[in-house]
Design an enzyme around this catalytic site. Structure first.
Site, PDB file in Angstrom:
ATOM      1  N   ARG A 110       0.909  -1.148   0.000  1.00 31.90           N
ATOM      2  CA  ARG A 110       0.000   0.000   0.000  1.00 31.90           C
ATOM      3  C   ARG A 110       0.945   1.193   0.000  1.00 31.90           C
ATOM      4  NH1 ARG A 110      -3.657  -0.429   4.566  1.00 31.90           N
ATOM      5  NH2 ARG A 110      -5.092  -1.556   3.230  1.00 31.90           N
ATOM      6  N   PRO A 111       1.124   1.834  -1.159  1.00 33.95           N
ATOM      7  CA  PRO A 111       2.280   2.702  -1.405  1.00 33.95           C
ATOM      8  C   PRO A 111       2.263   4.073  -0.734  1.00 33.95           C
ATOM      9  CG  PRO A 111       0.821   2.766  -3.280  1.00 33.95           C
ATOM     10  CD  PRO A 111       0.248   1.744  -2.329  1.00 33.95           C
ATOM     11  N   CYS A 112       2.274   4.089   0.589  1.00 38.54           N
ATOM     12  CA  CYS A 112       2.325   5.369   1.298  1.00 38.54           C
ATOM     13  C   CYS A 112       3.658   6.074   1.063  1.00 38.54           C
ATOM     14  CB  CYS A 112       2.037   5.180   2.774  1.00 38.54           C
ATOM     15  SG  CYS A 112       3.134   4.048   3.616  1.00 38.54           S
ATOM     16  N   HIS A 113       4.654   5.345   0.557  1.00 35.25           N
ATOM     17  CA  HIS A 113       5.938   5.983   0.232  1.00 35.25           C
ATOM     18  C   HIS A 113       5.780   6.974  -0.921  1.00 35.25           C
ATOM     19  CE1 HIS A 113       5.750   2.319  -2.282  1.00 35.25           C
ATOM     20  NE2 HIS A 113       6.390   3.045  -3.187  1.00 35.25           N
TER      21      HIS A 113
END
Length: 168
Positions: A134-137
């Site tokens: 889950r690409p919170c980066h």
């Protein structure tokens, strides 16, 4: 039953935690993916069962991602984690395309929490239990700066570099 496994990655050993599910691909719905030293990382409990085979599909997707061959994860997440607002924010984060970024303010606008809601969005993103997949980066500051990441800003920078995201 809760199961777990570890997977080697360029970021360190990832801890995958899941719940057995007859409907999930591979029989396991992912609950958590955490990095070594991560703020709020899952900790293995005595009643969990180590089962690397339960995560073969997920581990294969992670290997493909880190090799630059996979741009979108197809992983079943276990339901129920987070508040309604957090889940709304996490869905917005999942919509950020590979190799692109969005600001905290843009995410706040997408979820109807513009203005003062930016701080709440940042808090929700900080509680994401599924780092990398889950690409919170991909969420950055309004000025283009890399802001907090539970796995460390250096890892955030490495993930964005892997994806070819342009960050000023």
């Amino acid at each position: 039953m809760t199961v777990y496994a570890t997977v080697d990655s360029p970021l360190g050993e990832l801890l995958l935690v899941g719940e057995e599910s007859a409907s999930a691909v591979g029989g396991t719905a992912l609950v958590s993916l955490s990095l070594p030293g991560q703020k709020g990382a899952a900790e293995i409990k005595d009643d969990w069962r180590c089962d690397p085979g339960a995560f073969e599909e997920i581990a294969g997707q992670l290997r493909g991602y880190f090799a630059g061959e996979l741009r979108h994860f197809a992983i079943e997440y276990a339901p129920g984690a987070g508040t309604d607002f957090q889940r709304c924010v996490w869905r917005a984060v999942e919509e950020i395309p590979y190799g692109e970024t969005a600001t905290y303010g843009q995410i706040a606008e997408r979820v109807g929490a513009a203005g003062a809601g930016v701080r709440a969005v940042g808090t929700a993103i900080g509680r994401n239990p599924l780092l990398v997949v889950r690409p919170c980066h991909r969420v950055i500051g309004a000025d283009g700066a890399l802001r907090g990441y539970a796995g460390g800003v250096e890892r955030k920078e490495r993930l964005l570099g892997l994806e070819g995201a342009l960050v000023s």
